[in-house]
Scaffold this motif. Structure first.
Motif, PDB file in Angstrom:
ATOM      1  N   ARG A 118       0.825  -1.219   0.000  1.00 13.51           N
ATOM      2  CA  ARG A 118       0.000   0.000   0.000  1.00 13.51           C
ATOM      3  C   ARG A 118       0.847   1.251   0.000  1.00 13.51           C
ATOM      4  O   ARG A 118       0.484   2.272  -0.584  1.00 13.51           O
ATOM      5  N   PHE A 121       1.642   2.500  -3.421  1.00 12.57           N
ATOM      6  CA  PHE A 121       0.541   3.236  -4.052  1.00 12.57           C
ATOM      7  C   PHE A 121       0.481   4.658  -3.544  1.00 12.57           C
ATOM      8  O   PHE A 121       0.301   5.603  -4.292  1.00 12.57           O
ATOM      9  N   GLU A 122       0.610   4.760  -2.209  1.00  8.14           N
ATOM     10  CA  GLU A 122       0.401   6.065  -1.599  1.00  8.14           C
ATOM     11  C   GLU A 122       1.462   7.072  -2.016  1.00  8.14           C
ATOM     12  O   GLU A 122       1.266   8.273  -1.937  1.00  8.14           O
ATOM     13  N   MET A 174      -7.162  -1.777  -5.953  1.00  3.90           N
ATOM     14  CA  MET A 174      -6.533  -0.935  -4.920  1.00  3.90           C
ATOM     15  C   MET A 174      -6.048   0.377  -5.509  1.00  3.90           C
ATOM     16  O   MET A 174      -6.203   1.448  -4.914  1.00  3.90           O
ATOM     17  N   SER A 175      -5.435   0.295  -6.706  1.00  5.54           N
ATOM     18  CA  SER A 175      -4.875   1.515  -7.300  1.00  5.54           C
ATOM     19  C   SER A 175      -5.991   2.513  -7.579  1.00  5.54           C
ATOM     20  O   SER A 175      -5.837   3.712  -7.383  1.00  5.54           O
ATOM     21  N   ARG A 177      -8.930   2.712  -5.919  1.00  2.32           N
ATOM     22  CA  ARG A 177      -9.451   3.239  -4.652  1.00  2.32           C
ATOM     23  C   ARG A 177      -8.502   4.297  -4.084  1.00  2.32           C
ATOM     24  O   ARG A 177      -8.944   5.366  -3.652  1.00  2.32           O
ATOM     25  N   ILE A 178      -7.227   3.954  -4.075  1.00  5.53           N
ATOM     26  CA  ILE A 178      -6.276   4.883  -3.454  1.00  5.53           C
ATOM     27  C   ILE A 178      -6.177   6.167  -4.278  1.00  5.53           C
ATOM     28  O   ILE A 178      -6.108   7.264  -3.723  1.00  5.53           O
ATOM     29  N   SER A 179      -6.230   6.041  -5.607  1.00  7.68           N
ATOM     30  CA  SER A 179      -6.150   7.242  -6.448  1.00  7.68           C
ATOM     31  C   SER A 179      -7.328   8.172  -6.179  1.00  7.68           C
ATOM     32  O   SER A 179      -7.248   9.380  -6.360  1.00  7.68           O
ATOM     33  N   GLY A 181      -8.652   8.446  -3.215  1.00 11.26           N
ATOM     34  CA  GLY A 181      -8.627   8.795  -1.788  1.00 11.26           C
ATOM     35  C   GLY A 181      -9.626   7.969  -0.985  1.00 11.26           C
ATOM     36  O   GLY A 181     -10.046   8.388   0.098  1.00 11.26           O
ATOM     37  N   LYS A 183     -11.011   4.306   0.882  1.00 12.48           N
ATOM     38  CA  LYS A 183     -10.510   3.169   1.641  1.00 12.48           C
ATOM     39  C   LYS A 183     -10.448   1.915   0.745  1.00 12.48           C
ATOM     40  O   LYS A 183     -11.369   1.688  -0.049  1.00 12.48           O
ATOM     41  N   VAL A 184      -9.379   1.161   0.918  1.00  8.92           N
ATOM     42  CA  VAL A 184      -9.243  -0.071   0.131  1.00  8.92           C
ATOM     43  C   VAL A 184     -10.307  -1.085   0.572  1.00  8.92           C
ATOM     44  O   VAL A 184     -10.565  -1.251   1.764  1.00  8.92           O
TER      45      VAL A 184
END
Ligand code: CMC
Length: 429
Positions: A118, A121-122, A174-175, A177-179, A181, A183-184
């Motif tokens: 994670r 990604f962040e 995941m990419s 969701r994180i892009s 902002g 929650k995964v």
């Protein structure tokens, strides 16, 4: 009796064996040509070069045929699930019920990714294209699962394959969701492969994702249609990179990079961008068609043309029907679909497209299906990559198991300067 081709060079005749495939296609085996004649063959873009013998996928570009392990893609799209097609491609046969259950369970077992990933990604800059992220994350998987040796035993290969198939889907979601902002969302054991992906993409604590069977079916079909396409550019990249005996993760990462380009897997995104531009310009198609036909203009009609298909891409036909079906089910209209249909109608009657044998390819309608099920534009090539993964894996496996395996190393015809001496810097004018 083995058939031969005869080649006459400077009055000497050389005999070269002809290899015949199971569907009757023929190839001249030139592997001894250089040794015997000193000559190599020159084929820019490998447009007429067979790089391997393969028993995975059959395509006939003139007749518009595509079969995986002998089964027409139309039948698989109609009756199969993506995971079953994955099994077929990788193992050569359709699974029994028990084999499919075991395979699905294996994919579930390997669906989580290491929490430390994670952090990667962040730390990507906002706006990084998800294909770039996916390619590097897949390469990074090896750092998290180092126990898998490069030259692996069957069981270890199966584990790596299951990890890849399952984790790539999790990484992709995941990419996204994180892009945003958000929650995964973790994979769920009670959901099948496609539904699981949709849930990881769209479930939210304030608005739980509601499954629609037709949407799940559309995703299954989308991925089945992308699952393999014999020696396309990204598959050739996987085989070439894999031929150095690098680990599977690295070879797949190279395939994702090759797929990213707009002439290949990036075309689905480029098609929707083009249709959107046409829409924004008031829907007039003629300037776009004029540009596409202009030799001095680099613009091409995206989603049209194919290196192998010189007729309608069988995948495009299914995808077009899928657009209508999903939009009807969701009770939605998409003005881009109307533009696409009109564009197809005009192009197919236009002498330029007829003479050049340019027909819609898989990407022409696939973006509209993806849009309708909520996939954001920059994720389109990632969706292609998840679909193509079983193809890359089966082609890599086949090349790995080939007793005639060779390091891929093309030759060239050198056209540079003849030998000359190094000139010291003070004497260069
Ligand atoms: N629009 C206008 N003209 C085209 C197009 C197009 N989409 N595609 C090919 N041509 C013309 C090209 O200009 C050339 O014309 P001429 O002979 O007069 O110079 C002729 O057709 C042959 O083109 P090529 O680039 O030599 O042929 P290729 O076999 O290398 O091209 C292609 C295959 C897919 C790269 C090409 O058709 C293209 O650029 N299409 C648009 C991008 C696209 O939709 N890509 C997705 C491919 S399908 C999904 C996948 O498997 O990746």
């Amino acid at each position: 009796m083995e058939k031969i081709a005869k080649l006459i060079v400077d009055g000497t005749t050389y005999e070269l064996p002809i290899v015949t495939g199971s569907e009757g296609e023929k190839a001249i085996d030139i592997s001894s040509l250089r040794e015997e004649t000193g000559l190599i063959t020159l084929d820019p873009g490998f447009a007429n070069t067979g790089s391997c013998q393969s028993s995975i996928t059959f395509m006939d570009g003139e007749k518009g045929i595509l079969r995986y392990r002998g089964i027409p893609v139309e039948q698989l799209a109609e009756h199969s699930r993506f995971v079953e097609t994955v099994y077929l491609l990788i193992n050569g046969d359709l699974p029994t019920g028990e084999e499919l259950d075991r395979f699905s369970a294996l994919l579930n077992d390997h669906s989580l990714v290491h929490e430390d990933m994670r952090a990667f990604f962040e730390n990507y800059p906002r706006g990084t294209h998800p294909m770039g992220i996916l390619s590097s994350m897949v390469n990074a998987l090896r750092a998290f699962y180092p126990e898998i040796p490069e030259r692996t035993e069957e069981e270890e290969i199966n584990k790596t394959v299951a990890r890849l198939l399952s984790k790539v889907r999790t990484l992709a979601a995941m990419s996204y969701r994180i892009s945003r902002g958000h929650k995964v969302v973790y994979p769920r054991h009670d959901l099948l492969y496609c539904a699981n992906f949709l849930n990881m993409m769209f479930d939210s604590p304030v608005k739980p994702y509601v499954f629609d069977d037709d949407v799940v079916k559309a995703l299954n079909v989308f991925w089945i249609l992308h699952a393999d396409h014999e020696q396309n550019s990204s598959t050739a990249a996987v085989r070439l990179v894999g031929s150095s005996r690098v680990n599977l993760y690295a070879a797949i990462s190279a395939g994702i990079a090759a797929l990213w380009g707009p002439l290949h897997g990036g075309a689905n995104q480029a098609v929707v961008e083009m249709l959107q531009e046409i829409y924004n310009c008031g829907g007039d198609l003629s300037p776009f068609l004029t540009k596409a036909k202009d030799k001095n203009d680099p613009f091409r009609l995206m989603g049209f043309g194919h290196r192998v298909y010189k007729t309608y891409d069988p995948r495009a036909r299914i995808m077009k029907r899928m657009c209508d079906k999903v939009l009807k089910k969701l009770k939605r209209k998409d003005p881009l679909l109307d533009i696409a249909k009109k564009l197809e109608e005009i192009a197919l009657k236009d002498p330029y497209f007829i003479e050049h044998h340019l027909y819609p390819n898989v990407d022409f309608y696939s973006g509209i299906v993806l849009r309708s099920i909520g996939i954001p534009l920059n994720m389109f090539p990632v969706m292609f990559a998840i679909g193509r993964l079983p193809g890359w894996i089966s082609q890599w496996k086949e090349s790995h198991e080939d007793p005639n395996w060779k390091l891929h190393r093309p030759r060239q015809v050198y056209t540079g300067r003849k030998e000359r001496d190094y000139v010291p810097i003070e004497k260069r004018g």
